[in-house]
Design a protein around this motif. Structure first.
Motif, PDB file in Angstrom:
ATOM      1  N   GLU A 114       0.848  -1.197   0.000  1.00 28.34           N
ATOM      2  CA  GLU A 114       0.000   0.000   0.000  1.00 28.34           C
ATOM      3  C   GLU A 114       0.880   1.243   0.000  1.00 28.34           C
ATOM      4  N   GLY A 115       0.368   2.307  -0.620  1.00 33.08           N
ATOM      5  CA  GLY A 115       1.094   3.563  -0.644  1.00 33.08           C
ATOM      6  C   GLY A 115       0.953   4.326   0.658  1.00 33.08           C
ATOM      7  N   ALA A 116       1.764   5.363   0.797  1.00 36.39           N
ATOM      8  CA  ALA A 116       1.703   6.214   1.986  1.00 36.39           C
ATOM      9  C   ALA A 116       0.305   6.812   2.128  1.00 36.39           C
ATOM     10  N   PRO A 117      -0.149   7.000   3.359  1.00 39.84           N
ATOM     11  CA  PRO A 117       0.587   6.891   4.637  1.00 39.84           C
ATOM     12  C   PRO A 117       0.597   5.500   5.262  1.00 39.84           C
ATOM     13  N   ALA A 118       0.265   4.449   4.483  1.00 34.78           N
ATOM     14  CA  ALA A 118       0.331   3.095   5.029  1.00 34.78           C
ATOM     15  C   ALA A 118       1.769   2.776   5.432  1.00 34.78           C
ATOM     16  N   LYS A 119       1.926   1.988   6.481  1.00 37.35           N
ATOM     17  CA  LYS A 119       3.277   1.728   7.002  1.00 37.35           C
ATOM     18  C   LYS A 119       3.263   0.551   7.973  1.00 37.35           C
ATOM     19  N   TYR A 120       4.459   0.134   8.377  1.00 41.08           N
ATOM     20  CA  TYR A 120       4.652  -0.811   9.460  1.00 41.08           C
ATOM     21  C   TYR A 120       5.211  -0.062  10.660  1.00 41.08           C
ATOM     22  N   LEU A 121       4.759  -0.409  11.842  1.00 39.92           N
ATOM     23  CA  LEU A 121       5.298   0.126  13.091  1.00 39.92           C
ATOM     24  C   LEU A 121       5.777  -1.059  13.913  1.00 39.92           C
ATOM     25  N   THR A 122       7.088  -1.141  14.131  1.00 38.01           N
ATOM     26  CA  THR A 122       7.676  -2.312  14.781  1.00 38.01           C
ATOM     27  C   THR A 122       8.409  -1.909  16.048  1.00 38.01           C
ATOM     28  N   ALA A 123       8.231  -2.703  17.098  1.00 33.81           N
ATOM     29  CA  ALA A 123       8.904  -2.430  18.370  1.00 33.81           C
ATOM     30  C   ALA A 123      10.416  -2.528  18.199  1.00 33.81           C
ATOM     31  N   PRO A 124      11.164  -1.638  18.842  1.00 37.61           N
ATOM     32  CA  PRO A 124      12.623  -1.640  18.672  1.00 37.61           C
ATOM     33  C   PRO A 124      13.309  -2.901  19.183  1.00 37.61           C
ATOM     34  N   ASN A 125      12.702  -3.623  20.123  1.00 39.80           N
ATOM     35  CA  ASN A 125      13.355  -4.825  20.664  1.00 39.80           C
ATOM     36  C   ASN A 125      13.257  -6.015  19.723  1.00 39.80           C
ATOM     37  N   ALA A 126      12.532  -5.854  18.596  1.00 36.82           N
ATOM     38  CA  ALA A 126      12.404  -6.966  17.650  1.00 36.82           C
ATOM     39  C   ALA A 126      13.761  -7.354  17.071  1.00 36.82           C
ATOM     40  N   ARG A 127      14.659  -6.402  16.937  1.00 41.59           N
ATOM     41  CA  ARG A 127      15.975  -6.686  16.359  1.00 41.59           C
ATOM     42  C   ARG A 127      16.782  -7.650  17.220  1.00 41.59           C
ATOM     43  N   ARG A 128      16.494  -7.706  18.486  1.00 46.65           N
ATOM     44  CA  ARG A 128      17.268  -8.573  19.387  1.00 46.65           C
ATOM     45  C   ARG A 128      16.728 -10.003  19.426  1.00 46.65           C
ATOM     46  N   GLY A 129      15.731 -10.280  18.606  1.00 49.15           N
ATOM     47  CA  GLY A 129      15.173 -11.625  18.553  1.00 49.15           C
ATOM     48  C   GLY A 129      14.194 -11.930  19.659  1.00 49.15           C
ATOM     49  N   GLU A 130      13.785 -10.924  20.418  1.00 45.65           N
ATOM     50  CA  GLU A 130      12.818 -11.131  21.504  1.00 45.65           C
ATOM     51  C   GLU A 130      11.391 -11.080  20.955  1.00 45.65           C
ATOM     52  N   PRO A 131      10.427 -11.674  21.643  1.00 41.75           N
ATOM     53  CA  PRO A 131       9.030 -11.499  21.240  1.00 41.75           C
ATOM     54  C   PRO A 131       8.697 -10.005  21.213  1.00 41.75           C
ATOM     55  N   ALA A 132       8.147  -9.561  20.108  1.00 45.29           N
ATOM     56  CA  ALA A 132       7.914  -8.130  19.911  1.00 45.29           C
ATOM     57  C   ALA A 132       6.585  -7.905  19.206  1.00 45.29           C
ATOM     58  N   LEU A 133       6.225  -6.646  19.139  1.00 43.78           N
ATOM     59  CA  LEU A 133       4.938  -6.217  18.592  1.00 43.78           C
ATOM     60  C   LEU A 133       5.158  -5.476  17.274  1.00 43.78           C
ATOM     61  N   ARG A 134       4.258  -5.712  16.322  1.00 39.67           N
ATOM     62  CA  ARG A 134       4.347  -5.064  15.009  1.00 39.67           C
ATOM     63  C   ARG A 134       2.931  -4.739  14.521  1.00 39.67           C
ATOM     64  N   PHE A 135       2.735  -3.495  14.084  1.00 36.35           N
ATOM     65  CA  PHE A 135       1.436  -3.057  13.563  1.00 36.35           C
ATOM     66  C   PHE A 135       1.537  -2.806  12.065  1.00 36.35           C
ATOM     67  N   GLU A 136       0.452  -3.107  11.369  1.00 33.34           N
ATOM     68  CA  GLU A 136       0.319  -2.671   9.983  1.00 33.34           C
ATOM     69  C   GLU A 136      -0.751  -1.585   9.951  1.00 33.34           C
TER      70      GLU A 136
END
Length: 219
Positions: free
Chosen positions: A172-194
């Motif tokens: 989808e075009g803007a303003p559609a986006k993903y919002l991802t928790a910063p701790n996801a990079r560390r491999g921990e259970p994390a939250l992500r919104f579309e």
């Protein structure tokens, strides 16, 4: 000569009467006077100050702005957490004997999707025999403990979850986006919104990378 003496005496009497000051007539009413109250020797008490109205508190950054509000708390048993949803736990195998099972077409390989009739609009991705991601979509009443669910506004999400990383949406075009928790990079259970083009939540994911970042099921 004898007649002049009485006349002269009468004249002198009249002059004497006219020179005397007028005396107030007893019939006249006394002039009105204003009574002045006597001063009270005791000190008067200090006036009690009138309390001023309490100042209106400024809106807090933690509070929703006027006209917007977070969704209501999730129904019992319908809370999505970093640990999982109900008996389905991130990092664990799918519980045996439960309602979660493979349904519909599956792709070849190790990645599988499971769903449950108890949670319409929700599916989970299983890889390596363990649950790696849970996704909440439309038709679902599952929400986060903060009250955020599908259909919540991007503003509500950012108010509840500050500091999430933004990335452009794949389809989808803007303003559609993903919002991802910063701790996801560390491999921990994390939250992500579309977030859709209407600036509302279309999907909520909980899980671990790299599966958390899959944009289409097992891919």
């Amino acid at each position: 000569m004898r007649t002049l003496v009485p006349a002269l005496a009468l004249s002198l009497a009249l002059v004497a009467c006219s020179s005397e000051p007028d005396t107030p007539n007893a019939a006249d009413p006394p002039a009105a006077t204003q009574d002045v109250p006597e001063a009270d020797p005791r000190p008067s008490p200090l006036a009690t100050p009138t309390p001023s109205a309490a100042p209106t508190p400024l809106p807090s950054a933690e509070q929703p702005a006027t006209g917007t509000s977070l969704s209501s708390p999730p129904p019992p048993g319908k809370t999505l957490a970093l640990e999982g949803l109900g008996t389905l736990r991130i990092g664990a195998a799918v519980p045996r004997g439960g309602s979660w099972a493979e349904r519909g077409a599956q792709i070849d390989g190790d990645c599988r999707t499971v769903s449950s009739p108890s949670y319409p609009g929700v599916y989970a991705i299983v890889s390596g025999g363990k649950v790696r991601r849970i996704t909440v979509g439309e038709r679902s009443d599952v929400r986060l403990i903060e009250g955020i669910g599908v259909g919540a506004s991007e503003r509500e999400v950012k108010r509840a979850f500050a500091g999430f990383r933004e990335a452009p949406h794949e389809y989808e075009g803007a303003p559609a986006k993903y919002l991802t928790a910063p701790n996801a990079r560390r491999g921990e259970p994390a939250l992500r919104f579309e977030i859709g083009q209407d600036r509302k939540v279309s999907l909520i994911h909980v899980g671990t990378m790299p599966v958390l970042g899959y944009v289409e099921g097992c891919a």
